[in-house]
Design a protein around this motif. Structure first.
Motif, short mmCIF file in Angstrom:
data_model
loop_
_atom_site.label_atom_id
_atom_site.label_comp_id
_atom_site.label_asym_id
_atom_site.label_seq_id
_atom_site.Cartn_x
_atom_site.Cartn_y
_atom_site.Cartn_z
N ALA A 88 0.84 -1.20 0.00
CA ALA A 88 0.00 0.00 0.00
C ALA A 88 0.87 1.24 0.00
O ALA A 88 1.87 1.32 0.74
N PRO A 89 0.56 2.26 -0.82
CA PRO A 89 1.38 3.49 -0.85
C PRO A 89 1.08 4.35 0.38
O PRO A 89 -0.04 4.38 0.88
N THR A 90 2.10 5.04 0.88
CA THR A 90 1.96 5.92 2.05
C THR A 90 2.06 7.38 1.61
O THR A 90 2.71 7.70 0.62
N THR A 91 1.48 8.25 2.39
CA THR A 91 1.52 9.67 2.09
C THR A 91 2.77 10.30 2.72
O THR A 91 3.47 9.68 3.54
N GLU A 92 3.05 11.53 2.33
CA GLU A 92 4.21 12.23 2.86
C GLU A 92 4.05 12.50 4.37
O GLU A 92 5.02 12.48 5.12
N ILE A 94 2.47 10.61 6.59
CA ILE A 94 2.75 9.37 7.33
C ILE A 94 4.25 9.10 7.37
O ILE A 94 4.80 8.66 8.38
N MET A 95 4.95 9.36 6.27
CA MET A 95 6.40 9.18 6.25
C MET A 95 7.08 10.14 7.23
O MET A 95 8.04 9.77 7.92
N LEU A 96 6.55 11.36 7.34
CA LEU A 96 7.13 12.32 8.27
C LEU A 96 6.91 11.91 9.71
O LEU A 96 7.79 12.03 10.57
N LEU A 97 5.72 11.39 10.01
CA LEU A 97 5.42 10.96 11.37
C LEU A 97 6.15 9.68 11.76
O LEU A 97 6.37 9.42 12.95
N SER A 98 6.47 8.85 10.79
CA SER A 98 7.11 7.58 11.10
C SER A 98 8.60 7.73 11.38
O SER A 98 9.23 6.79 11.87
N ARG A 99 9.18 8.88 11.06
CA ARG A 99 10.61 9.06 11.32
C ARG A 99 10.87 9.24 12.80
O ARG A 99 10.07 9.84 13.52
N HIS A 100 12.00 8.73 13.27
CA HIS A 100 12.35 8.84 14.67
C HIS A 100 12.83 10.25 14.97
O HIS A 100 13.23 10.99 14.08
N LYS A 101 12.82 10.61 16.24
CA LYS A 101 13.22 11.94 16.66
C LYS A 101 14.74 12.04 16.67
O LYS A 101 15.41 11.17 17.24
N THR A 102 15.29 13.06 16.07
CA THR A 102 16.74 13.22 15.99
C THR A 102 17.25 13.92 17.25
O THR A 102 16.51 14.61 17.97
#
Length: 255
Positions: A88-92, A94-102
């Protein structure tokens, strides 16, 4: 026309003059506070009490039907993931929220020791800052007539040279004692001969005598009614007050 109008008005007045009908569930004054508002259901011929519920109560008593999309509990917490879910394709977003905190987003606590910049060292204050930095001048350091801190309020020369009137002088005089005023009595004083030779009355001697042990009754019953109270006769006034009010007396209904 006048006759018809009078007839209509007369019928309307007669209709409004009719007393209001008593509802069927109306109950007269209760003879006891333990009466119920309605007759409780009684058992039928088979010995069981039959309660007839309204359609609304029957509708509310039914259980809630399950939804058509409801699914039971899964057999195991592990289940295979479908290929559609994997691809399934993901939106931008969701990709932003899935990234870990730097770590760079985190700011460490500021040190209590800091270095002053060169621009702050070479800065020149404005005229307003220099005016506010001047300490407040106090006319009298140990003055007692101050409305606020540092604001001395001396007495004017005109008030020092003022002369009072006769009325003010009379009001300024202290109030004298009453003509019958007596100072505080001394702690020790002599008792007069009349008080030393006084003879107590018979009633005073009776009250001052301690209670004798023979007067104490161990078999005293506070609920015992004396024979004189049993043979007492009430007065006509008490008989009159015991009679209930006529407007509250009603005959019992024969069912």
């Amino acid at each position: 026309m006048a006759t018809a109008t009078e007839g209509q008005s007369g019928s309307r007045i007669e209709q409004l003059a009719k007393p209001k009908r008593v509802p069927p569930e109306f109950l007269e004054d209760r003879r006891s506070v333990y009466w119920v508002d309605y007759v409780p259901p009684r058992p039928g011929p088979n010995g069981q009490t039959e309660i007839i519920a309204t359609p609304r109560v029957q509708e509310l008593a039914r259980h809630r039907p399950p939804s058509k999309h409801w699914m039971g509990d899964r057999i195991t917490p592990m289940w295979p993931v479908s290929d559609e879910a994997k691809n399934a394709p993901t939106t931008e977003r969701i990709m932003l929220l899935s990234r870990h905190k730097t770590f760079y987003d985190h700011k460490l606590e500021r040190s209590p020791y800091m270095s002053v910049s060169d621009s702050a060292k070479r800065a020149t204050p404005s005229q307003r800052l220099e005016q506010l930095a001047v300490p407040k001048q106090r006319q009298d350091r140990f003055g007692i007539y101050e409305t606020e801190w540092g604001q001395y309020n001396p007495v004017s020369p005109a008030a020092m040279k003022a002369s009072h009137t006769e009325r003010i002088e009379s009001l300024a005089q202290s109030k004298g004692y009453h003509k019958n005023f007596q100072d505080e009595r001394s702690i020790q004083w002599t008792v007069g001969n009349s008080a030393l030779n006084a003879i107590a009355t018979l009633r005073m001697q009776q009250l001052a005598r301690p209670r004798s042990r023979t007067m104490i009754r161990d078999d005293y019953d506070p609920y015992r009614i004396s024979p004189s109270a049993k043979r007492a006769r009430c007065t006509p006034r008490i008989d009159e007050l015991c009679v209930p009010l006529p407007r509250k007396v009603r005959q019992k209904k024969v069912v």
